[in-house]
Design an enzyme around this catalytic site. Structure first.
Site, mmCIF file in Angstrom:
data_model
loop_
_atom_site.group_PDB
_atom_site.id
_atom_site.type_symbol
_atom_site.label_atom_id
_atom_site.label_comp_id
_atom_site.label_asym_id
_atom_site.label_seq_id
_atom_site.Cartn_x
_atom_site.Cartn_y
_atom_site.Cartn_z
ATOM 1 N N ASP A 10 0.849 -1.033 -0.008
ATOM 2 C CA ASP A 10 0.201 0.082 0.059
ATOM 3 C C ASP A 10 1.004 1.320 0.011
ATOM 4 O O ASP A 10 1.575 1.387 1.054
ATOM 5 C CB ASP A 10 -0.963 -0.089 1.152
ATOM 6 C CG ASP A 10 -1.627 1.341 1.535
ATOM 7 O OD1 ASP A 10 -1.778 2.088 0.468
ATOM 8 O OD2 ASP A 10 -2.233 1.307 2.391
ATOM 9 N N TYR A 234 2.006 0.024 14.948
ATOM 10 C CA TYR A 234 0.969 -0.245 14.143
ATOM 11 C C TYR A 234 1.282 0.862 12.869
ATOM 12 O O TYR A 234 1.463 1.923 12.850
ATOM 13 C CB TYR A 234 -0.333 0.079 14.698
ATOM 14 C CG TYR A 234 -1.449 -0.303 13.441
ATOM 15 C CD1 TYR A 234 -1.676 -1.362 12.964
ATOM 16 C CD2 TYR A 234 -2.236 1.125 12.674
ATOM 17 C CE1 TYR A 234 -2.591 -1.719 12.083
ATOM 18 C CE2 TYR A 234 -2.893 0.622 11.875
ATOM 19 C CZ TYR A 234 -3.477 -0.530 11.406
ATOM 20 O OH TYR A 234 -4.181 -0.933 10.547
ATOM 21 N N LYS A 237 -2.270 -2.665 8.324
ATOM 22 C CA LYS A 237 -2.302 -3.958 8.250
ATOM 23 C C LYS A 237 -1.505 -4.758 7.153
ATOM 24 O O LYS A 237 -1.208 -4.189 6.207
ATOM 25 C CB LYS A 237 -3.686 -4.394 8.251
ATOM 26 C CG LYS A 237 -4.242 -5.537 8.865
ATOM 27 C CD LYS A 237 -3.988 -5.611 10.228
ATOM 28 C CE LYS A 237 -4.234 -6.904 11.104
ATOM 29 N NZ LYS A 237 -4.042 -6.601 12.417
ATOM 30 N N TYR A 353 -0.205 -2.472 19.551
ATOM 31 C CA TYR A 353 0.630 -1.862 18.667
ATOM 32 C C TYR A 353 0.007 -0.610 18.020
ATOM 33 O O TYR A 353 0.765 0.084 17.189
ATOM 34 C CB TYR A 353 0.896 -2.901 17.420
ATOM 35 C CG TYR A 353 1.634 -4.084 18.115
ATOM 36 C CD1 TYR A 353 3.215 -4.182 17.939
ATOM 37 C CD2 TYR A 353 1.139 -5.296 18.179
ATOM 38 C CE1 TYR A 353 3.979 -4.940 18.582
ATOM 39 C CE2 TYR A 353 1.793 -6.181 18.579
ATOM 40 C CZ TYR A 353 3.136 -6.035 18.762
ATOM 41 O OH TYR A 353 3.829 -7.431 19.120
HETATM 42 MG MG MG Z 1 -4.092 -2.304 2.297
HETATM 43 MG MG MG Z 2 -4.041 0.845 3.590
#
Ligand code: MG
Ligand code: MG
Length: 382
Positions: A10, A234, A237, A353
């Site tokens: 991403d 974090y 994801k 996180y």
């Molecule tokens: Mg993604």
């Molecule tokens: Mg994203």
């Protein structure tokens, strides 16, 4: 030997975590097209699943080749530049380091790679599938892969002579930073041990599966890097990608996709903090659902002996998956009605996180210990 490399990241998306822009996709295609012209790769495809761009590259340089990984990195950098120009959200977010040392693993992008002998007699034709999922982690593939490779309820083909000897499953401890910490389990004998590990999708993930009848034949490769293990906090994801070879000595595509009828709950979703059902979706679908309803896409390809890709078939972009999509939406609706309560959100251990830990830390400081009060009757009697 031919290598299938699927590297996914991403690096920016339009209006939140929806999808990369058309210009970003075009830049990625141009980059890979030039690499194919100069002979670094044989063929390629570029897709997106939600906000992640997936680079599929066919070459004969083997796994973890520095030039292939640098090509992927440079492609993501080019797309990042456009995301920055266009003011998109999270531009370059998965590129956690300035420059990786010849390998994108551990630097942010998810990478699945699989090398095989295209001349092997047991594989007269090569067909494979690329599964890409957004708003979830690599553990999202635990249930479907366990189901297909251990249970004839999901894959009747396991009873055939080619597959009866079973498979060797490599499981990785995704919480372990640095060198890979792995265990190899032979199924069907150890399918329960495998289940014990895979039930914790946040910690353990399937990294690879090999045939036991033909030990050099790898059937599955999954990206299993977790961004928080790399960054310590974090960072979005770890939206995973899996390469799964199919047919004859391996399960067929129709078997490989059968567990996705479940629309099983997976960790991830909004802010990477919730549990939501995984909805099968057409390739190149944007994320626009409530609480980032996670999606999985699948493209099936054939490959020539020379490493040339066929056109792709969009497996979940078909009306036969409409009922499952509706089921996923209904399951999501039910889960969201209980908001933050219990299994609707991830356990605190996972939320540590995220920025939730700061809120929790502030509250922890406000706790006080109250000494056990003397009972009232004791006072009265004295
Ligand atoms: Mg993604
Ligand atoms: Mg994203």
């Amino acid at each position: 030997m031919l290598t299938i490399s699927a590297i996914k990241a991403d690096v920016g998306s339009v209006g939140g975590h929806t999808r990369p822009s058309s210009r970003m996709m075009e830049a990625a295609r141009n980059h890979l097209s030039q690499a194919a012209k100069r002979g670094l790769i044989i063929d390629y495809d570029v897709t997106h699943t939600g906000d992640d761009i997936c680079l599929l590259m066919i070459h004969n340089r083997g796994n973890d080749h520095p030039e292939i990984h640098e090509l992927a990195w440079d492609t993501f950098k080019a797309a990042t530049k456009i995301a920055q120009e266009e003011g998109l959200y999270g531009a370059g977010q998965d590129l956690l380091k300035d420059a990786p040392s010849g390998n994108v693993r551990g630097a942010g992008p998810g990478a699945a790679e699989l090398t095989f002998d295209e001349t092997a007699k047991e594989r007269p034709a090569e067909s494979f599938m690329i599964f890409t999922a957004d708003k979830c982690g690599p553990g999202a593939f635990n249930f479907p892969l366990w189901a297909v490779f251990t249970s004839p309820l999901f894959c009747a083909g396991l009873m055939l002579p080619q597959m009866r000897p079973g498979f060797r499953v490599t499981v990785i401890d995704m919480e372990h930073a640095g060198a890979d910490r792995i265990i190899e389990l032979d199924v069907p004998e150890r399918h329960l041990d495998l289940a014990v590990l895979l039930r914790d999708e946040n910690r353990f993930g399937i990294k690879a599966i090999h045939s036991r009848r033909y030990p050099s034949q790898q059937v599955v490769a999954v990206s299993t890097d977790r961004l928080h293990t790399i960054a310590g906090e974090y960072k979005g994801k770890d939206d995973p990608v899996a390469i799964v070879r199919s047919q004859n000595i391996f399960p067929a595509p129709e078997e490989l996709v059968s567990p996705y009828l479940t629309a099983h709950f997976v960790a991830g979703d909004a802010r990477g903090s919730h549990n939501m059902p995984l909805m099968p979706a057409a390739i190149n679908t944007a994320i626009t659902g409530p609480y980032c309803l996670p999606i999985v896409s699948c493209v099936a390809y054939s490959l020539t002996k020379e490493g040339k890709l066929s056109e792709g078939v969009d497996v979940f972009g078909n009306p036969v998956w409409d009922a499952t999509r509706l089921k996923a939406q209904q399951k999501a609706d039910e889960m969201r009605r209980q908001g933050f309560v219990g299994p609707a959100m991830l356990p605190m251990q996972e939320l540590e996180y995220s920025a939730f830990r700061k809120t929790l830390a502030e509250l922890e400081e406000q706790f006080r210990i109250v000494e056990k009060a003397e009972p009232a009757y004791a006072k009265a009697g004295s």
